[in-house]
Every structure is written in C-alpha cells, then in structure tokens.
Design an enzyme around this catalytic site. Sequence first.
Site, mmCIF file in Angstrom:
data_model
loop_
_atom_site.group_PDB
_atom_site.id
_atom_site.type_symbol
_atom_site.label_atom_id
_atom_site.label_comp_id
_atom_site.label_asym_id
_atom_site.label_seq_id
_atom_site.Cartn_x
_atom_site.Cartn_y
_atom_site.Cartn_z
ATOM 1 C CG LEU A 1 -1.872 -1.207 1.312
ATOM 2 C CD1 LEU A 1 -2.716 -1.131 2.596
ATOM 3 C CD2 LEU A 1 -2.782 -1.287 0.084
ATOM 4 C CG HIS B 1 -3.117 1.246 -2.469
ATOM 5 N ND1 HIS B 1 -1.765 1.034 -2.506
ATOM 6 C CD2 HIS B 1 -3.644 0.552 -3.506
ATOM 7 C CE1 HIS B 1 -1.482 0.222 -3.522
ATOM 8 N NE2 HIS B 1 -2.602 -0.072 -4.153
ATOM 9 C CE LYS C 1 -1.150 3.430 -10.564
ATOM 10 N NZ LYS C 1 -0.836 2.147 -11.235
ATOM 11 C CG ASP C 2 -5.040 0.491 -12.229
ATOM 12 O OD1 ASP C 2 -4.261 -0.307 -12.714
ATOM 13 O OD2 ASP C 2 -4.783 1.134 -11.184
ATOM 14 C CD GLN D 1 -8.432 -2.445 -11.905
ATOM 15 O OE1 GLN D 1 -7.625 -3.338 -12.098
ATOM 16 N NE2 GLN D 1 -8.351 -1.649 -10.848
ATOM 17 C CB VAL E 1 -2.443 9.694 -5.385
ATOM 18 C CG1 VAL E 1 -1.468 10.315 -4.383
ATOM 19 C CG2 VAL E 1 -3.885 9.803 -4.889
ATOM 20 C CB SER F 1 2.656 2.232 -9.425
ATOM 21 O OG SER F 1 2.702 0.844 -9.694
ATOM 22 C CB SER F 2 2.497 -1.771 -5.601
ATOM 23 O OG SER F 2 1.338 -1.355 -4.906
ATOM 24 N NE ARG F 3 3.129 -4.962 -11.636
ATOM 25 C CZ ARG F 3 1.813 -5.223 -11.731
ATOM 26 N NH1 ARG F 3 0.950 -4.228 -11.822
ATOM 27 N NH2 ARG F 3 1.377 -6.466 -11.726
HETATM 28 P P1 AMP Z 1 -3.541 -2.164 -7.022
HETATM 29 O O1 AMP Z 1 -3.149 -2.508 -5.621
HETATM 30 O O2 AMP Z 1 -2.404 -1.671 -7.853
HETATM 31 O O3 AMP Z 1 -4.356 -3.239 -7.679
HETATM 32 O O4 AMP Z 1 -4.509 -0.912 -6.908
HETATM 33 C C1 AMP Z 1 -5.635 -0.973 -6.089
HETATM 34 C C2 AMP Z 1 -6.484 0.245 -6.325
HETATM 35 O O5 AMP Z 1 -5.733 1.423 -6.041
HETATM 36 C C3 AMP Z 1 -6.953 0.378 -7.785
HETATM 37 O O6 AMP Z 1 -8.282 0.874 -7.803
HETATM 38 C C4 AMP Z 1 -5.975 1.378 -8.343
HETATM 39 O O7 AMP Z 1 -6.478 2.096 -9.441
HETATM 40 C C5 AMP Z 1 -5.779 2.280 -7.146
HETATM 41 N N1 AMP Z 1 -4.530 3.031 -7.270
HETATM 42 C C6 AMP Z 1 -3.293 2.529 -7.408
HETATM 43 N N2 AMP Z 1 -2.389 3.516 -7.548
HETATM 44 C C7 AMP Z 1 -3.089 4.679 -7.516
HETATM 45 C C8 AMP Z 1 -2.746 6.063 -7.632
HETATM 46 N N3 AMP Z 1 -1.486 6.468 -7.816
HETATM 47 N N4 AMP Z 1 -3.740 6.975 -7.537
HETATM 48 C C9 AMP Z 1 -5.022 6.595 -7.356
HETATM 49 N N5 AMP Z 1 -5.412 5.311 -7.242
HETATM 50 C C10 AMP Z 1 -4.463 4.364 -7.331
#
Ligand code: AMP
Length: 277
Positions: A35, A39, A151-152, A155, A178, A187-189
């Site tokens: 996170l 998130h 961001k996604d 999705q 964000v 991003s987690s990545r």
């Molecule tokens: P993930 O853990 O990458 O699957 O992301 C979980 C949720 O967090 C998804 O709805 C993503 O779109 C959202 N999310 C991830 N990174 C961001 C970001 N930088 N800004 C806004 N939402 C994000």
Amino acid sequence: MSLRVCRTVAEFRAACDQVRHAGARVGLVPTMGALHSGHMALVDAARARGARAAITIFVNPTQFGPNEDFARYPRPIERDLELANAHGAELAFVPSVEEMYPPGEQTRVSVAKLVDVLCGPKRPNHFDGVATVVTKLFNVSGPCVAIFGRKDYQQLQVIRRMVRDLLLPVEVVGHPIVREADGLALSSRNMYLDAAERAAAPQIARALSAAVRGFAAGFRVDYVELVGESELEPIADEVTLAGSALLAVAAFLGRTRLIDNVVLGQDPAPVPEEEHG
Ligand code: AMP
C-alpha cells in the site's frame, strides 16, 4: 489496532453484514497490497462518503500472465495493515488463494468490447481475472460503495460496465490519480525501478502534461496517431515500440487546420527542454 483483519470469506461476509445491520455503509477498497498514498486516498475517500472503509489485500493470480510478476509482487502485509489502520480502515480482508478460488473452480466473468483495446491485447485474460475477483469481492462484501483509482482507467470502466450489466448492488466511484511531487503516478511497482529508471519515469506525466496544456489552448483535435514511419500503418496491438514511429497530429485552431509530427527515435525534440516546463 482497531482494524479487524478477516482471513476467510465467511468472516469478512459476516463483518460486512454487521456494518450494514448497524445502519452504516460498507466502503470497499480492493487492492493487491504494498500500500501507498494512492491506496490510502481511496480509503480516505470511502470514509469521506460516510462509509466504513473495508480494504481488501489480495494478489490475484488470475489477473497475471505467465511471464508477469505474480511471484515477486511485493507482499509487506504487516506494514500494510498498520497503514490501513492508521487511515481509519475498519476492516481488512486478506484471503488466501484457496479461499478466493475454491479447488476445482472453473468460472470467469468476462466483459467483451472494453477489453479489446489499450491493455487488453497486451495482457490476455488480465481483465477477466480482474472482473472475476472483483465480482467475488462484491459478492462477499454485499451492497457497498466501491472506490477504484483512475490510474487503472480501463479497469475502472470494465468494472463500471460489469456492475451495470450484472445488476450488482454496488456504487462505483473513480478516484483521481495520486502522484509523486515530480508527477510520477504512485504504484506498488515503482519499487522495481532502479535509480536511472526512476529518474526517467516522470517523463510520462510530463508528456501527458504537455498534451493537457496543448488541448487547453483551444484546439479541436482532428487526429493524434502513432504509425509506422515508412508505411504509415497503425502500430499493431502486438507490437511494443522500441524503435521509431511517426507521432502525427492534426488540429484546428478556429477555422485553420494545422499539422505537425515527430519521428520518435529519430527526430530531436522540436522545442528545447526549458521552454515546455
Ligand atoms: P492495485 O493494488 O495496484 O491493484 O490498486 C488498487 C487500487 O488502487 C486500484 O483501484 C488502483 O487504481 C488504485 N490506485 C493505485 N495507484 C493509484 C494512484 N497512484 N492513484 C489513485 N489510485 C491508485
């Protein structure tokens, strides 16, 4: 820690039922963990809507391709739970793969046309995996408001369409992206990036910023296209561009139609760095 951690479907379902019985709304925030502030903004948004925030942390195997990073995806679960707790999440659902995919399972949820573009052709079955796991999470949590990041973007649209088509009792909210101070979308990545890659990464946001400023200057875009520089053929779905290609624009200002282009990988930037800040 006031955060309640549920590890089974039965436990999370009962906990969400309890929230509703108490007259409150469940605010679902599905994530794969590792996170970050992106998130947490979704958790904050759930709470700002008056819902009780329930975060789910599950690295979903069915949305990863065979050569993707499922095995090495970061899983700092203790840190994640502390962060979620600090942001006022009340429930965390941290299921095992077996809990989400009972042995012998053979069902997938699939959205059709929306997955034929953008990331869809590059990540076969990815959105089926997403739609399937999100359907399961909605079915466990029950009626709720669910917050997803823009961001996604694809999705988010896939989930909106799925909720509409399947008559799911869920309100879907899209949250703005964000970013780091230099523009890089969180991003987690991002933790996979080495120092040089991290320094280059904000160029994506800079290029998008230039597009925003350009569009805001009053253009009506006729086309923006990336094509092969010799045959002018569309860049095919299966191609990942590493060489050169023509990026071409046609746009109207008032009644005047302007055209311009660059051959990426060959031409220098037409405007020097300091002038497009
Ligand atoms: P993930 O853990 O990458 O699957 O992301 C979980 C949720 O967090 C998804 O709805 C993503 O779109 C959202 N999310 C991830 N990174 C961001 C970001 N930088 N800004 C806004 N939402 C994000």
